[in-house]
Design a protein around this motif. Structure first.
Motif, PDB file in Angstrom:
ATOM      1  N   HIS A 401      39.151  37.962  42.100  1.00 27.61           N
ATOM      2  CA  HIS A 401      40.279  37.040  42.142  1.00 27.61           C
ATOM      3  C   HIS A 401      40.511  36.522  43.558  1.00 27.61           C
ATOM      4  O   HIS A 401      40.304  37.222  44.539  1.00 27.61           O
ATOM      5  N   CYS A 461      43.673  37.940  49.835  1.00 32.26           N
ATOM      6  CA  CYS A 461      43.031  36.664  50.126  1.00 32.26           C
ATOM      7  C   CYS A 461      43.742  36.017  51.326  1.00 32.26           C
ATOM      8  O   CYS A 461      44.866  36.399  51.650  1.00 32.26           O
ATOM      9  N   CYS A 464      47.394  35.101  50.692  1.00 29.88           N
ATOM     10  CA  CYS A 464      48.331  36.219  50.579  1.00 29.88           C
ATOM     11  C   CYS A 464      48.530  36.900  51.928  1.00 29.88           C
ATOM     12  O   CYS A 464      49.640  37.314  52.252  1.00 29.88           O
TER      13      CYS A 464
HETATM   14 ZN   LIG Z   1      45.980  36.145  47.046  1.00 25.04          ZN
END
Ligand SMILES: [Zn+2]
Ligand SMILES: [Zn+2]
Ligand SMILES: [Zn+2]
Length: 469
Positions: A401, A461, A464
């Motif tokens: 993800h 990521c 984030c």
């Molecule tokens: Zn993220």
């Protein structure tokens, strides 16, 4: 009954833990290399030890909009509740029959549903009388029947041809197919042990019916789990036949005292690439369950799985595949669907049909609508419901993800079956990891974090990392 006795001998528990052992990076690499070659999707590879554990990486440069991969499901099923709306092939999930049959069948079952509603209790009644029911103006029974049996054709429906319906070779009237080849493939891989017809290979059809009813009343994820078990048993039997026909090739297996188990391990391999945790450990706590009741909730989920498994055992127990009928294995199989959460979606040709009529030049449209308008009114607002279900896609499930993904699952106009289609969202260079978003990535940081917690991880990521600091 022998089937429900659970022998807790050490060989049996050893076998279960061997089945549940994570495959080695080498095995993972080898398995996916083979799979990718089979699928002819050359541009990718699976790295078992990537930046975030197992991941999918680009093997050449993709540009925006490129098709990265079409992933055939390992196992999938249409939601039971969706069967009223869509008649699809039980193996490849494309729509079958005709636009008229799709509509006629839905109206027919809708009418049946309405008369059943009249018998349900007062608490059910509010739920039954949904808005769409009030908006609908029923067609005559005769009209519905002629839509279903093909004697009534809708204008321009020939522009939306569908494959004709092939019945289940076991005679169950539950599974239908787009072709003889899908019927055979489903029979050989899954359905022969799950068929409730006369030709079924299930040892106890009564128990099978009970199992299906229990799943429909509680959670239809059990039907998927049963498909995985059936798939593994049938694979085991095929491997065994191959071994008997060609014994010298399998000398090392014959030397084992318990030669059946290596075959079972081999049969189980595709599933072993997918599972992560037990269902009752990984299922997200529903909002209406207080966190102090969590242990009890997880216990109830475990009990539910136990009940389902006991009925399944009665229906298709196979002594040689005994470890597959353990609660540990069952819990991991269901957990695989829970954690990967891969939706199966196929667009409805009924929607395309009515859009086509709507787009006709004025006079033609007026003429056509004399026939189609009453049909559309009878269907109500939810005339274009797509085929929905759950499936496990081996390659898509390896994709990690990101909240700024470089790829997404997206059905194009021509993608009319249950395969997953992954498209590049931006240029991806060779060697880069291919990521998709498991959630709606437009949500604010806190909401994304909460949703991803249900998948069991904290997203790191770039987006984030920035928004979370
Ligand atoms: Zn993220
Ligand atoms: Zn098919
Ligand atoms: Zn059948």
């Amino acid at each position: 009954m022998a089937a429900s006795v659970c022998p807790i001998d050490s060989q049996y528990t050893d076998q279960i833990s061997t089945l549940l052992k994570s495959p080695s990076p080498h095995q993972v690499k080898e398995y996916f290399q083979e799979l990718i070659a089979e699928r002819k999707c050359k541009g990718i590879r699976v790295n078992p030890e990537g930046e975030h554990g197992k991941g999918v990486y680009a093997d050449f440069d993709f540009i925006e909009g490129d098709l990265i991969l079409k992933d055939q499901m390992l196992v999938g099923a249409q939601h039971s509740s969706n069967k009223i709306d869509c008649l699809v092939c039980s193996f490849c999930f494309q729509f079958i029959g005709s636009v008229e049959l799709q509509i006629g069948k839905k109206l027919y079952l809708q009418e049946l549903g309405i008369s059943a509603d009249n018998e349900c209790g007062p608490s059910d009644r509010t739920e039954c009388s949904s808005g769409s029911f009030i908006d609908r103006s029923p067609l005559l029974q005769d009209t519905i029947e002629s839509l279903m049996n093909g004697s009534m054709r809708l204008p321009f429906s020939e522009k939306f041809p569908l494959p004709s319906v092939v019945s289940c070779p076991g005679g169950c009237r539950e599974a239908y197919y787009c072709s003889e080849s899908c019927a055979k493939a489903d029979w050989d891989s899954f359905h022969s042990l799950l068929c409730t017809g006369k030709g079924s290979k299930s040892s106890n059809i009564k128990a099978l019916l009970k199992f299906i009813q229990h799943a429909n009343e509680t959670n239809d994820i059990f039907i998927l789990a049963a498909k995985v078990i059936s798939f593994s048993i049938l694979r085991y039997r095929k491997l065994k036949v191959a071994q008997c026909e060609n014994p010298e090739k399998h000398d090392s297996m014959n030397l084992c005292t318990n030669y059946g188990f290596p075959l079972l391990l081999e049969a189980w391999k595709p599933v072993s690439m997918g599972y992560k945790r037990r269902w009752w450990d990984c299922i997200a706590l529903p909002e209406d369950v207080d966190s102090c009741d969590e242990a009890m909730f997880r216990m109830q989920i475990r009990d539910l799985a136990f009940t389902s498994l006991e009925i399944l055992k009665e229906a298709m127990y196979d002594k040689e595949c005994e470890p597959l009928f353990s609660l540990e294995i069952y819990g991991h199989i269901i957990g695989m669907f829970e954690l990967n959460n891969l939706d199966l979606v196929v667009a409805s040709p009924v929607e395309d049909y009515f859009l086509y009529i709507d787009d006709l030049p004025f006079s033609e449209k007026k003429e056509a609508e004399k026939i189609t308008k009453p049909v559309l009114d009878a269907l109500g607002d939810d005339y274009s419901i797509c085929c929905q279900g759950t499936a496990f896609f081996p390659l898509q499930s390896c994709m990690n993800h990101s909240c700024i993904p470089n790829a997404k699952a997206f059905k194009r106009e021509e993608d009319r079956d249950g395969q997953a289609t992954i498209i590049a969202l931006k240029p991806i260079s060779k060697g880069e990891e291919i990521t998709i978003s498991y959630i709606d990535e437009d949500l604010p940081y806190e909401e994304r974090r909460a949703l991803l917690e249900d998948y069991g991880f904290l997203c790191l990521c770039p987006r984030c990392s920035e928004e979370g600091s």
